[in-house]
Write a protein that holds these residues in place. Structure first.
Motif, PDB file in Angstrom:
ATOM      1  N   CYS A  94       0.818  -1.223   0.000  1.00 15.04           N
ATOM      2  CA  CYS A  94       0.000   0.000   0.000  1.00 15.04           C
ATOM      3  C   CYS A  94       0.852   1.274   0.000  1.00 15.04           C
ATOM      4  N   GLY A  95       2.136   1.134  -0.354  1.00 14.16           N
ATOM      5  CA  GLY A  95       2.978   2.307  -0.511  1.00 14.16           C
ATOM      6  C   GLY A  95       2.642   3.006  -1.820  1.00 14.16           C
ATOM      7  N   VAL A  96       2.747   4.324  -1.810  1.00 18.87           N
ATOM      8  CA  VAL A  96       2.456   5.140  -2.995  1.00 18.87           C
ATOM      9  C   VAL A  96       3.674   6.005  -3.295  1.00 18.87           C
ATOM     10  N   ILE A  97       4.086   5.980  -4.548  1.00 22.54           N
ATOM     11  CA  ILE A  97       5.202   6.803  -5.011  1.00 22.54           C
ATOM     12  C   ILE A  97       4.686   7.708  -6.116  1.00 22.54           C
ATOM     13  N   GLY A  98       4.991   8.997  -6.017  1.00 24.39           N
ATOM     14  CA  GLY A  98       4.614   9.957  -7.053  1.00 24.39           C
ATOM     15  C   GLY A  98       5.854  10.458  -7.780  1.00 24.39           C
ATOM     16  N   ILE A  99       5.804  10.425  -9.104  1.00 28.32           N
ATOM     17  CA  ILE A  99       6.924  10.888  -9.924  1.00 28.32           C
ATOM     18  C   ILE A  99       6.389  11.847 -10.986  1.00 28.32           C
ATOM     19  N   LYS A 100       7.054  12.999 -11.128  1.00 31.72           N
ATOM     20  CA  LYS A 100       6.712  13.971 -12.168  1.00 31.72           C
ATOM     21  C   LYS A 100       7.736  13.900 -13.286  1.00 31.72           C
ATOM     22  N   PHE A 101       7.229  13.982 -14.504  1.00 33.02           N
ATOM     23  CA  PHE A 101       8.084  13.926 -15.690  1.00 33.02           C
ATOM     24  C   PHE A 101       7.908  15.202 -16.498  1.00 33.02           C
ATOM     25  N   GLU A 102       9.017  15.818 -16.872  1.00 34.24           N
ATOM     26  CA  GLU A 102       8.995  17.042 -17.689  1.00 34.24           C
ATOM     27  C   GLU A 102       8.849  16.664 -19.155  1.00 34.24           C
ATOM     28  N   THR A 103       7.667  16.234 -19.532  1.00 35.84           N
ATOM     29  CA  THR A 103       7.379  15.873 -20.917  1.00 35.84           C
ATOM     30  C   THR A 103       5.883  16.022 -21.152  1.00 35.84           C
ATOM     31  N   ASN A 104       5.496  16.151 -22.393  1.00 35.75           N
ATOM     32  CA  ASN A 104       4.073  16.190 -22.744  1.00 35.75           C
ATOM     33  C   ASN A 104       3.587  14.852 -23.288  1.00 35.75           C
ATOM     34  N   HIS A 105       4.515  13.903 -23.418  1.00 36.41           N
ATOM     35  CA  HIS A 105       4.182  12.610 -24.009  1.00 36.41           C
ATOM     36  C   HIS A 105       4.682  11.479 -23.113  1.00 36.41           C
ATOM     37  N   TRP A 106       3.762  10.622 -22.702  1.00 29.90           N
ATOM     38  CA  TRP A 106       4.122   9.496 -21.836  1.00 29.90           C
ATOM     39  C   TRP A 106       5.214   8.626 -22.465  1.00 29.90           C
ATOM     40  N   LYS A 107       5.179   8.462 -23.761  1.00 30.90           N
ATOM     41  CA  LYS A 107       6.163   7.580 -24.405  1.00 30.90           C
ATOM     42  C   LYS A 107       7.583   8.121 -24.278  1.00 30.90           C
ATOM     43  N   ASN A 108       7.725   9.398 -23.939  1.00 33.59           N
ATOM     44  CA  ASN A 108       9.046  10.020 -23.834  1.00 33.59           C
ATOM     45  C   ASN A 108       9.583  10.094 -22.407  1.00 33.59           C
ATOM     46  N   ILE A 109       8.901   9.459 -21.445  1.00 35.53           N
ATOM     47  CA  ILE A 109       9.389   9.598 -20.069  1.00 35.53           C
ATOM     48  C   ILE A 109      10.802   9.034 -19.960  1.00 35.53           C
ATOM     49  N   LYS A 110      11.594   9.754 -19.201  1.00 34.65           N
ATOM     50  CA  LYS A 110      12.965   9.310 -18.913  1.00 34.65           C
ATOM     51  C   LYS A 110      13.137   9.439 -17.405  1.00 34.65           C
ATOM     52  N   SER A 111      14.031  10.283 -16.961  1.00 30.64           N
ATOM     53  CA  SER A 111      14.178  10.452 -15.517  1.00 30.64           C
ATOM     54  C   SER A 111      13.203  11.518 -15.040  1.00 30.64           C
ATOM     55  N   GLY A 112      12.586  11.232 -13.905  1.00 29.35           N
ATOM     56  CA  GLY A 112      11.616  12.147 -13.329  1.00 29.35           C
ATOM     57  C   GLY A 112      11.993  12.533 -11.915  1.00 29.35           C
ATOM     58  N   GLN A 113      11.136  13.339 -11.316  1.00 34.74           N
ATOM     59  CA  GLN A 113      11.354  13.787  -9.941  1.00 34.74           C
ATOM     60  C   GLN A 113      10.395  13.050  -9.018  1.00 34.74           C
ATOM     61  N   THR A 114      10.933  12.322  -8.063  1.00 38.65           N
ATOM     62  CA  THR A 114      10.114  11.658  -7.053  1.00 38.65           C
ATOM     63  C   THR A 114       9.706  12.723  -6.043  1.00 38.65           C
ATOM     64  N   PHE A 115       8.423  13.039  -6.001  1.00 36.45           N
ATOM     65  CA  PHE A 115       7.968  14.123  -5.137  1.00 36.45           C
ATOM     66  C   PHE A 115       7.056  13.634  -4.012  1.00 36.45           C
ATOM     67  N   LEU A 116       6.688  12.358  -4.045  1.00 37.93           N
ATOM     68  CA  LEU A 116       5.772  11.865  -3.026  1.00 37.93           C
ATOM     69  C   LEU A 116       6.111  10.417  -2.688  1.00 37.93           C
ATOM     70  N   THR A 117       6.224  10.140  -1.407  1.00 34.56           N
ATOM     71  CA  THR A 117       6.361   8.766  -0.911  1.00 34.56           C
ATOM     72  C   THR A 117       5.472   8.665   0.324  1.00 34.56           C
ATOM     73  N   GLU A 118       4.498   7.803   0.256  1.00 35.72           N
ATOM     74  CA  GLU A 118       3.574   7.605   1.379  1.00 35.72           C
ATOM     75  C   GLU A 118       3.486   6.122   1.691  1.00 35.72           C
ATOM     76  N   PHE A 119       3.612   5.803   2.981  1.00 33.10           N
ATOM     77  CA  PHE A 119       3.541   4.423   3.438  1.00 33.10           C
ATOM     78  C   PHE A 119       2.648   4.336   4.668  1.00 33.10           C
ATOM     79  N   PRO A 120       1.860   3.271   4.788  1.00 34.45           N
ATOM     80  CA  PRO A 120       0.965   3.143   5.949  1.00 34.45           C
ATOM     81  C   PRO A 120       1.674   3.271   7.294  1.00 34.45           C
ATOM     82  N   LYS A 121       2.884   2.732   7.402  1.00 30.19           N
ATOM     83  CA  LYS A 121       3.592   2.749   8.701  1.00 30.19           C
ATOM     84  C   LYS A 121       3.828   4.171   9.209  1.00 30.19           C
TER      85      LYS A 121
END
Length: 162
Positions: free
Chosen positions: A132-159
């Protein structure tokens, strides 16, 4: 910009004999954690544009709880057989195939693929994404097919909330 949320399914049960892995249900703890984390997330982010879940019972049930919390229509959850694979290859293909009309997506999947994916595409090393962990990553692109390295901006865990 594209925003991706990846959720590892909530804690599942091993107590049923003879049940196939794909059919394993959530434990009570998993159900409680899914409500807890989806509630935390709902206060922090806008509802993602699309929900996609592995066809495994535990991942789909987790997605259904999140969809309830976000008031996202159950009928609109996309179910993916290919996400019921424990490598990041299918997760990468799923993300890169997303419709560019979606600026955000939330995907419910399994351990190995998630850990590999977030370490390959995010900028924060995570040894293990717990249930049930959630990771959020933002990608500086307008096209999903072009994702490369992104910024991990969210990490949430039940504990973190117990």
């Amino acid at each position: 910009m594209k925003t991706l949320y990846i959720v590892r399914h909530a804690k599942s049960s091993w107590e049923y004999e003879g049940i196939k892995d794909i059919d394993r249900p959530l434990k009570k703890r998993g159900i409680n954690d899914a409500y807890l984390i989806s509630g935390v997330l709902q206060k922090k982010i806008a509802c993602p544009d699309v929900f996609i879940a592995s066809c495994a019972n535990r991942a789909l049930h987790t997605a259904m709880i999140f969809s309830y919390t976000f008031n996202y229509p159950l009928a609109n959850i996309k179910i993916s057989k290919s996400l019921y694979n424990f490598s990041d290859g299918y997760l990468i293909k799923t993300v890169k195939a997303l419709d560019d009309g979606f600026d955000s997506a939330i995907i419910f999947s399994h351990d190995h693929g998630i850990s590999d994916f977030v370490n390959k595409f995010g900028d924060k090393l995570l040894n293990h994404v717990s249930t049930c962990g959630v990771i959020g990553i933002k990608f500086e692109t307008n096209h999903w097919k072009n994702i490369k390295s992104g910024q991990t901006f969210l990490t949430e865990f039940p504990k973190n909330y117990k």
